[in-house]
Structure formats: C-alpha cells, structure tokens
Design an enzyme around this catalytic site. Structure first.
Site, short mmCIF file in Angstrom:
data_model
loop_
_atom_site.label_atom_id
_atom_site.label_comp_id
_atom_site.label_asym_id
_atom_site.label_seq_id
_atom_site.Cartn_x
_atom_site.Cartn_y
_atom_site.Cartn_z
N ASP A 58 -2.80 -18.19 1.87
CA ASP A 58 -3.90 -18.95 1.30
C ASP A 58 -4.38 -20.02 2.26
O ASP A 58 -5.58 -20.25 2.42
CB ASP A 58 -3.50 -19.55 -0.06
CG ASP A 58 -2.10 -20.14 -0.07
OD1 ASP A 58 -1.39 -20.04 0.95
OD2 ASP A 58 -1.70 -20.68 -1.12
N ASP B 95 -11.21 -8.80 7.22
CA ASP B 95 -12.55 -8.71 6.65
C ASP B 95 -13.20 -10.09 6.57
O ASP B 95 -14.40 -10.24 6.80
CB ASP B 95 -12.49 -8.09 5.25
CG ASP B 95 -12.35 -6.58 5.29
OD1 ASP B 95 -12.31 -6.02 6.41
OD2 ASP B 95 -12.27 -5.95 4.23
N LYS C 38 3.60 -15.17 2.69
CA LYS C 38 3.65 -15.96 1.46
C LYS C 38 5.11 -16.25 1.14
O LYS C 38 5.62 -15.96 0.05
CB LYS C 38 2.95 -15.21 0.32
CG LYS C 38 2.69 -16.07 -0.94
CD LYS C 38 1.76 -17.23 -0.67
CE LYS C 38 1.48 -17.97 -1.99
NZ LYS C 38 0.76 -19.24 -1.74
N ASP D 246 -5.55 -6.69 5.82
CA ASP D 246 -6.76 -6.06 5.33
C ASP D 246 -7.77 -7.13 4.90
O ASP D 246 -8.95 -7.10 5.28
CB ASP D 246 -6.40 -5.15 4.15
CG ASP D 246 -7.53 -4.22 3.75
OD1 ASP D 246 -8.62 -4.28 4.36
OD2 ASP D 246 -7.32 -3.40 2.85
N TYR E 247 0.82 -1.21 0.00
CA TYR E 247 0.00 0.00 0.00
C TYR E 247 0.85 1.27 0.00
O TYR E 247 0.40 2.32 -0.45
CB TYR E 247 -0.93 0.02 1.22
CG TYR E 247 -2.05 -1.00 1.18
CD1 TYR E 247 -2.21 -1.85 0.09
CD2 TYR E 247 -2.94 -1.12 2.23
CE1 TYR E 247 -3.22 -2.79 0.06
CE2 TYR E 247 -3.97 -2.05 2.21
CZ TYR E 247 -4.10 -2.88 1.12
OH TYR E 247 -5.11 -3.82 1.09
#
Length: 357
Positions: A223, A251, A191, A247, A142
């Site tokens: 994942d 959620d 990851k 993020d 970001y």
C-alpha cells in the site's frame, strides 16, 4: 542468423499490434542480416472459438519448438461469462507454467518527449521515471489452490497465496542481477505486516541481498509502495514483488508513463534465453481492427526479445532509438496525443519507426 519465433496474436487489438512488431523485426532483419521466421498459434478467446479451449496443446508444442514467443493480448467481453478455468486468461497462466517462465520484467520509462502526457504534477514528472518491475510469474495467489463450496452463508470462494523459499530466492536473484546494471537499488514490495507468505518473502530477499553488498535494499508494504509511485516515482530503480502485487503496481506505473500502450514486458525462465514477449496492455476489443491502437509496447517487447533471447544488443537499441526518434518528432497515437493533436494510426506508427531505424 536465423531465428524461429512463435507468434500468438490473440484477441482484440493483439493481431493489430503484433503485425507492426513483425514488420519492425523484418526491417531490422533486413538491415542487420538476420532472418526471422514466424509460426502462428492460437491462444485465448480465439482458441476457445476454434479449439474449444484457451490453450491447445498444439500451441504449447509450437512455443517449445521455437526460439522465443511473441504474444499480443488475450481476453474480451465475449468470453467474460465463462467459468474461471475456461476463460481466455488461463492461456497466459498456462503458457507461463508450461514454458517455465517465472520472471516477468516490466520496464516503465517516462520518455522526455511524453512528459506532457504524464498524469502527475509537472515538477514530479520532471524528476523522471525509469523503473524495472521484476514480477514473480508462476507462483502466488494466481497459481495457488482455489475453489468454491456451499456453506451456511451461501457459496464461498477462496484463493490461496503460497510461496516457497526457492521461488522467492530465484526471483530475488533476477532483481539483484538487474540492479547491478542500473542504479544498484532494489525495493522489495510485500505485505509482511499481515501475510505469512510476505514474511517469508521478506526474509528470503534479505538473505539474497547479502550476496550483493553493492546493491541497496529496502522494503515497502504494497500500500505504501503504491502511494510512493505517485508521490515520487524517481525513488524507485528495481522493484521486486509477488505475482499479484507486480501485476497491479506495473499497471499503475504504466499510467504514469503516459499510457499503458507504452509498456513492454519479457517473461523469462531458467537460463534467461528463452522467453515470451508481450505488451502489458489488454485486448481492448472496442478498438480492435480500427487502426488506432498503440503498437509501441509490442514493438518495444520485440526489442526486448532481441536483447534477452537473441543477444542482439545493437539491434534492440536500434528499435528503441527509433521509437525515441519518432516520439521526439511529435508523432503520437491516440492514447498519447494531446487534445487537438493529430494522431497517427497503428500501421503508420509502425512505418514511422521503421523509417527511423
């Protein structure tokens, strides 16, 4: 005690839910002998409309002069066609960067009264869910280098994921310190089988873990973590992860709790006192001003403010217990109501919580 709070209602349902959080804070102040003073400021789409930019310097100045920040939500379809650096969401990135807020705490709790709102099988929901997502907030993709250029294949765009050892270390410390007060279990999500930034992340978190021999550490690829959140959310205690992964995963966790309208958050910096507090949900412009938005996430964010910025543990717990009491009595806003169940409005939910303080 007197406390000065910068209030950024923002866009969409932001003003609706922030009004209820202020109402609850005022009731807490009256009950416990505190005075909360509010200074409103613009950020997001409303700031674009009024000032021509998503984050005016005046807003930054107001926030820096306050004891903490309460924020509603920013964004909406009205500003979706603006260039990336002019969109309302840039206000959030700017506030986090300008205020030095690098640690985002997002608790995801499935309350007993809302287990019937959980989308998972009843036997999985029965195990419970109490997760603290610790999301790195001022680094990663970001905030990395980004841009566009013309190539033989047409326009090409890129975003860069980058982390320093110091950035990973400080967010890992936040996670391990939090775990000491909980179940002493940290899951680091990355990851590392693909990304070099994740391999650095994993190595630094592993080194930090050596300082906390009483805390169990495990690592999951993002994942796999997303699947395990659905398969067995009770496995998790504290999850520490990067900006983008945090993020997304928080959620996902919010949906398991019954509604994204239930999740609060705290964004903290060095020292952990000054912070910005906001609900995890977005601006939902389609229901703005209709008195149907769920204000609980914002009210619980205000409780986190009392705990982390003002060290008012009794007052914070009073708000949280009031929310539990209201839910246990069967009161629901539309997003958590069952089919055929009468829902209360935004303002009524705020009033009910005050009555149960």
């Amino acid at each position: 005690m007197n406390y000065n709070i910068a209030v950024i209602p923002g866009d969409g349902i932001g003003p609706d839910v922030v009004a209820q959080a202020k109402k609850v804070l005022d009731a807490v102040g009256k009950k416990y002998g505190h005075l909360f003073s509010y200074t409103e400021a613009d950020a997001g789409g409303i700031a674009i409309d009024k000032h021509g930019e998503p984050l005016p310097q005046s807003t930054i100045d107001i926030c820096k002069a306050s004891d903490s920040v309460l924020l509603g939500a920013v964004g909406g379809w009205k500003w979706d066609t603006l260039p990336g650096d002019k969109r309302p969401e840039q206000a959030l990135l700017g506030l986090r960067g300008q205020l030095g807020l690098y640690a985002n705490l997002r608790p995801a709790i499935l309350f007993d009264a809302l287990k019937d709102a959980c989308v998972l099988r009843a036997d999985i929901a029965a195990r419970g869910l109490d997760i603290l997502v610790v999301r790195e907030l001022t680094g990663g993709i970001y905030f990395g280098d980004k841009g566009r250029r013309q190539t033989e294949q047409g326009e090409t765009a890129w975003d860069t994921e980058m982390y320093s050892e110091a950035e990973v270390e400080r967010i890992a410390v936040v996670a391990f310190e939090a775990a000491l007060t909980r179940k002493k279990h940290v899951t680091s999500v990355d990851k590392a089988n693909i990304l070099e930034s994740s391999r650095l992340w994993r190595s630094v978190v592993t080194k930090v873990a050596e300082r906390y021999p009483d805390v169990m550490l495990d690592h999951l690829y993002v994942d796999n973590a997303s699947m395990q959140l659905i398969r067995d959310p009770s496995f998790f205690d504290v999850v520490v992860t990067s900006n983008m992964f945090g993020d997304i995963l928080s959620d996902e966790a919010s949906q398991i709790t019954g509604s994204i309208g239930m999740l609060p958050s705290a964004s903290l910096g060095k020292g952990g006192n000054f912070g910005m507090y906001e609900p995890v949900h977005g601006s939902a412009p389609d229901i703005a001003g209709k008195d149907i938005a769920n204000p609980i996430a914002t009210i619980l964010s205000a409780a986190m403010m009392l705990r982390y910025s003002f060290a008012l543990e009794t007052e914070a717990a009073a708000i949280e217990n009031a929310v539990l009491s209201v839910l246990s009595k069967g009161h629901r806003t539309a997003d958590i109501a069952r089919d055929g169940e009468k829902a209360v409005g935004t303002a009524e939910m705020g009033t009910l919580i005050i009555e149960n303080l």
